[in-house]
Enzyme design. Sequence first.
Site, PDB file in Angstrom:
ATOM      1  N   LYS A  38       0.843  -1.201   0.000  1.00 12.02           N
ATOM      2  CA  LYS A  38       0.000   0.000   0.000  1.00 12.02           C
ATOM      3  C   LYS A  38       0.873   1.243   0.000  1.00 12.02           C
ATOM      4  O   LYS A  38       1.942   1.261   0.600  1.00 12.02           O
ATOM      5  CB  LYS A  38      -0.903  -0.011   1.230  1.00 12.02           C
ATOM      6  CG  LYS A  38      -1.789   1.208   1.376  1.00 12.02           C
ATOM      7  CD  LYS A  38      -2.883   1.014   2.406  1.00 12.02           C
ATOM      8  CE  LYS A  38      -2.360   0.980   3.811  1.00 12.02           C
ATOM      9  NZ  LYS A  38      -3.471   0.908   4.804  1.00 12.02           N
ATOM     10  N   LYS A  95      -7.291  -5.897  -2.093  1.00 12.82           N
ATOM     11  CA  LYS A  95      -8.198  -5.131  -1.249  1.00 12.82           C
ATOM     12  C   LYS A  95      -8.677  -3.894  -2.008  1.00 12.82           C
ATOM     13  O   LYS A  95      -7.872  -3.174  -2.594  1.00 12.82           O
ATOM     14  CB  LYS A  95      -7.492  -4.688   0.034  1.00 12.82           C
ATOM     15  CG  LYS A  95      -7.103  -5.816   0.967  1.00 12.82           C
ATOM     16  CD  LYS A  95      -6.101  -5.344   2.013  1.00 12.82           C
ATOM     17  CE  LYS A  95      -6.515  -4.080   2.704  1.00 12.82           C
ATOM     18  NZ  LYS A  95      -5.438  -3.535   3.579  1.00 12.82           N
TER      19      LYS A  95
END
Length: 240
Positions: A38, A95
């Site tokens: 991320k 995700k």
Amino acid sequence: MSNPSLPSPAAPRLLVSVRDADEAGLAAGAGADLVDAKDPDRGALGALPEARIAAILAAVKGRAATSAVAGEPAGAADLARCVSALSGTSADFLKVAVPPDLRRSPAALAAVAGAAPGRLIAVLFAEEGVAPGDPAAFAAAGFVGAMIDTASKDGRRLTDILAPATLSAFCAGCRAQGLLAGLAGSLRIEDIAGLAVHRPDYLGFRGGLCRGGDRRGALDAARIGDAVAALRALGRRDAA
């Protein structure tokens, strides 16, 4: 690497978000159960370039499960685009944030889940609320998990926004639907014991494991080790 789809352990597993291969190696070496690719400079769910994700996965070398963040889409078309852009990576999970209106669109959810079959995890932002029917909607569409996070990284933690009863209901709903459940949102190590009672599969960390508590700073191996130790202590206590 343990099978990330096994039933919930005695204590939650530790998810650590990383921005590059160096952090990935550090997190895996310190005992993270899931290493999450991320970009903390691009908001709550900033996606990294595919090449950097590949480097992160290579650095983990099977020592942990892996996930990659696909972004914060604005609508159905953007949701599908975000997932498709990273569907070619070999991360165990992808995700993606799912806005409230799309949670009521079975067709949109099924279409995006089909772009990454068996790997997609829905992220719900605490500020937008969590509905009792959300886990069932995700399961019906083909998602494998759901996670609550915070969108505004303004110092408020997950527990400042959602009540314990809401978190328990969400995790119970995920279990009932056979989904992995995760809780995140500016968590600190001292939050572990209180959140573990809701029986999530994963607790997600970034800022709480960084030097100075700044999510955009560098991860601290000692803090990751402390989080691992806290979770293992819970596991030993529950097994006793």
